[in-house]
Design a protein around this motif. Structure first.
Motif, PDB file in Angstrom:
ATOM      1  N   MET A   1       0.844  -1.169   0.000  1.00 15.38           N
ATOM      2  CA  MET A   1       0.000   0.000   0.000  1.00 15.38           C
ATOM      3  C   MET A   1       0.899   1.245   0.000  1.00 15.38           C
ATOM      4  N   GLY A   2       0.511   2.230  -0.764  1.00 13.90           N
ATOM      5  CA  GLY A   2       1.278   3.471  -0.830  1.00 13.90           C
ATOM      6  C   GLY A   2       0.690   4.544   0.064  1.00 13.90           C
ATOM      7  N   ARG A   3       1.340   5.668   0.069  1.00 13.85           N
ATOM      8  CA  ARG A   3       0.914   6.800   0.881  1.00 13.85           C
ATOM      9  C   ARG A   3      -0.178   7.598   0.169  1.00 13.85           C
ATOM     10  N   ILE A   4      -0.852   8.432   0.936  1.00 19.70           N
ATOM     11  CA  ILE A   4      -1.739   9.446   0.391  1.00 19.70           C
ATOM     12  C   ILE A   4      -1.039  10.773   0.649  1.00 19.70           C
ATOM     13  N   MET A   5      -0.995  11.632  -0.362  1.00 17.52           N
ATOM     14  CA  MET A   5      -0.372  12.941  -0.201  1.00 17.52           C
ATOM     15  C   MET A   5      -1.435  14.026  -0.310  1.00 17.52           C
ATOM     16  N   ALA A   6      -1.453  14.916   0.680  1.00 13.37           N
ATOM     17  CA  ALA A   6      -2.348  16.075   0.636  1.00 13.37           C
ATOM     18  C   ALA A   6      -1.547  17.283   0.192  1.00 13.37           C
ATOM     19  N   ILE A   7      -2.193  18.112  -0.606  1.00 13.89           N
ATOM     20  CA  ILE A   7      -1.556  19.305  -1.155  1.00 13.89           C
ATOM     21  C   ILE A   7      -2.451  20.505  -0.867  1.00 13.89           C
ATOM     22  N   ASP A   8      -1.906  21.455  -0.124  1.00 16.07           N
ATOM     23  CA  ASP A   8      -2.592  22.721   0.142  1.00 16.07           C
ATOM     24  C   ASP A   8      -1.918  23.761  -0.741  1.00 16.07           C
ATOM     25  N   TYR A   9      -2.447  23.911  -1.955  1.00 16.96           N
ATOM     26  CA  TYR A   9      -1.805  24.756  -2.961  1.00 16.96           C
ATOM     27  C   TYR A   9      -2.216  26.213  -2.776  1.00 16.96           C
ATOM     28  N   GLY A  10      -1.227  27.072  -2.768  1.00 16.57           N
ATOM     29  CA  GLY A  10      -1.463  28.510  -2.713  1.00 16.57           C
ATOM     30  C   GLY A  10      -0.633  29.197  -3.772  1.00 16.57           C
ATOM     31  N   ARG A  11      -0.898  30.462  -4.006  1.00 19.86           N
ATOM     32  CA  ARG A  11      -0.165  31.192  -5.048  1.00 19.86           C
ATOM     33  C   ARG A  11       1.321  31.314  -4.725  1.00 19.86           C
ATOM     34  N   LYS A  12       1.660  31.448  -3.445  1.00 19.66           N
ATOM     35  CA  LYS A  12       3.062  31.611  -3.048  1.00 19.66           C
ATOM     36  C   LYS A  12       3.682  30.326  -2.510  1.00 19.66           C
ATOM     37  N   ARG A  13       2.954  29.648  -1.612  1.00 19.78           N
ATOM     38  CA  ARG A  13       3.480  28.460  -0.937  1.00 19.78           C
ATOM     39  C   ARG A  13       2.491  27.309  -1.067  1.00 19.78           C
ATOM     40  N   THR A  14       3.061  26.104  -1.000  1.00 18.94           N
ATOM     41  CA  THR A  14       2.250  24.890  -1.052  1.00 18.94           C
ATOM     42  C   THR A  14       2.643  24.002   0.122  1.00 18.94           C
ATOM     43  N   GLY A  15       1.656  23.714   0.975  1.00 22.13           N
ATOM     44  CA  GLY A  15       1.880  22.816   2.098  1.00 22.13           C
ATOM     45  C   GLY A  15       1.635  21.380   1.660  1.00 22.13           C
ATOM     46  N   LEU A  16       2.460  20.475   2.163  1.00 25.26           N
ATOM     47  CA  LEU A  16       2.347  19.062   1.807  1.00 25.26           C
ATOM     48  C   LEU A  16       2.293  18.204   3.067  1.00 25.26           C
ATOM     49  N   ALA A  17       1.467  17.181   3.021  1.00 25.51           N
ATOM     50  CA  ALA A  17       1.373  16.214   4.104  1.00 25.51           C
ATOM     51  C   ALA A  17       1.210  14.833   3.483  1.00 25.51           C
ATOM     52  N   VAL A  18       1.615  13.799   4.218  1.00 29.75           N
ATOM     53  CA  VAL A  18       1.496  12.428   3.726  1.00 29.75           C
ATOM     54  C   VAL A  18       1.055  11.502   4.852  1.00 29.75           C
ATOM     55  N   THR A  19       0.512  10.377   4.451  1.00 31.76           N
ATOM     56  CA  THR A  19       0.210   9.322   5.417  1.00 31.76           C
ATOM     57  C   THR A  19       1.423   8.406   5.526  1.00 31.76           C
ATOM     58  N   ASP A  20       1.365   7.542   6.511  1.00 31.05           N
ATOM     59  CA  ASP A  20       2.327   6.442   6.573  1.00 31.05           C
ATOM     60  C   ASP A  20       1.922   5.441   5.489  1.00 31.05           C
ATOM     61  N   THR A  21       2.695   4.386   5.312  1.00 33.93           N
ATOM     62  CA  THR A  21       2.402   3.418   4.246  1.00 33.93           C
ATOM     63  C   THR A  21       1.148   2.593   4.525  1.00 33.93           C
ATOM     64  N   ASN A  68      -9.217  31.621  -5.511  1.00 32.37           N
ATOM     65  CA  ASN A  68      -7.993  30.828  -5.627  1.00 32.37           C
ATOM     66  C   ASN A  68      -8.218  29.517  -6.398  1.00 32.37           C
ATOM     67  N   MET A  69      -9.460  29.128  -6.587  1.00 26.89           N
ATOM     68  CA  MET A  69      -9.757  27.853  -7.259  1.00 26.89           C
ATOM     69  C   MET A  69      -9.169  27.819  -8.667  1.00 26.89           C
ATOM     70  N   HIS A  70      -9.142  28.953  -9.330  1.00 29.68           N
ATOM     71  CA  HIS A  70      -8.567  29.034 -10.676  1.00 29.68           C
ATOM     72  C   HIS A  70      -7.113  28.548 -10.674  1.00 29.68           C
ATOM     73  N   TYR A  71      -6.339  28.975  -9.675  1.00 32.39           N
ATOM     74  CA  TYR A  71      -4.931  28.580  -9.565  1.00 32.39           C
ATOM     75  C   TYR A  71      -4.800  27.102  -9.192  1.00 32.39           C
ATOM     76  N   VAL A  72      -5.679  26.643  -8.312  1.00 29.39           N
ATOM     77  CA  VAL A  72      -5.658  25.239  -7.895  1.00 29.39           C
ATOM     78  C   VAL A  72      -5.972  24.334  -9.079  1.00 29.39           C
ATOM     79  N   GLU A  73      -6.983  24.701  -9.863  1.00 30.32           N
ATOM     80  CA  GLU A  73      -7.348  23.884 -11.026  1.00 30.32           C
ATOM     81  C   GLU A  73      -6.202  23.819 -12.039  1.00 30.32           C
ATOM     82  N   ALA A  74      -5.520  24.938 -12.263  1.00 29.97           N
ATOM     83  CA  ALA A  74      -4.385  24.940 -13.197  1.00 29.97           C
ATOM     84  C   ALA A  74      -3.279  24.008 -12.687  1.00 29.97           C
ATOM     85  N   PHE A  75      -3.027  24.056 -11.379  1.00 28.81           N
ATOM     86  CA  PHE A  75      -2.024  23.169 -10.785  1.00 28.81           C
ATOM     87  C   PHE A  75      -2.440  21.703 -10.943  1.00 28.81           C
ATOM     88  N   VAL A  76      -3.708  21.400 -10.659  1.00 27.54           N
ATOM     89  CA  VAL A  76      -4.197  20.021 -10.752  1.00 27.54           C
ATOM     90  C   VAL A  76      -4.117  19.517 -12.193  1.00 27.54           C
TER      91      VAL A  76
END
Length: 147
Positions: A1-21, A68-76
């Protein structure tokens, strides 16, 4: 099983979090500049198995997308092209910044550390991931108890 990665995308900074395996525990990973986010995620997924990306979905109180959704959609869209084998889901990110600040206060962080926007973004990504995992568990439990 792999990890799940969460992405909090912003115009300047992007926060990242992950699960354990085992996909049981969400932990903050880092915060990177948004211009470097794709490279960081590519490098990370090359060395760690990731099963899913959970992207913070910015919404207003009336449930409509925020500006901000416009920027998030472009990133996705770019993420789906660069790493097409990993599915992407959105998860409501409302109040995560407020909850991140509250967690920092309750954790006893000094005012100067609480003003660290990068730390707020990383904690926000962790809260998005925790929320996603809790919702997923709730749905699984509900399905198992329905007759």
């Amino acid at each position: 099983m792999g990890r799940i990665m969460a992405i909090d995308y912003g115009r300047k900074r992007t926060g990242l979090a992950v699960t354990d395996t085992m996909q049981l525990i969400a932990s903050g990973l880092t915060t990177v500049s948004s211009g470097e986010a794709m490279d960081y995620i590519e490098t990370y997924t090359a060395r760690e198995k990731v099963d899913l990306f959970v992207i913070g979905e910015p919404k207003q109180m009336n449930n409509k997308p925020s500006e901000n959704m416009h920027y998030v959609e472009a990133f996705v869209n770019r993420l789906r092209k660069v790493i097409p084998d990993i599915p992407v889901v959105y998860f409501d990110e409302r109040f995560t910044s407020v909850m991140a600040h509250k967690a920092m206060i309750e954790g006893g962080l000094k005012k100067k550390k609480r003003q660290d926007r990068a730390l707020v973004d990383e904690i926000s990504a962790t809260l998005i991931l925790q929320g996603y995992m809790e919702k997923k568990r709730f749905i699984l439990q509900t399905e198992q108890t329905d007759f």
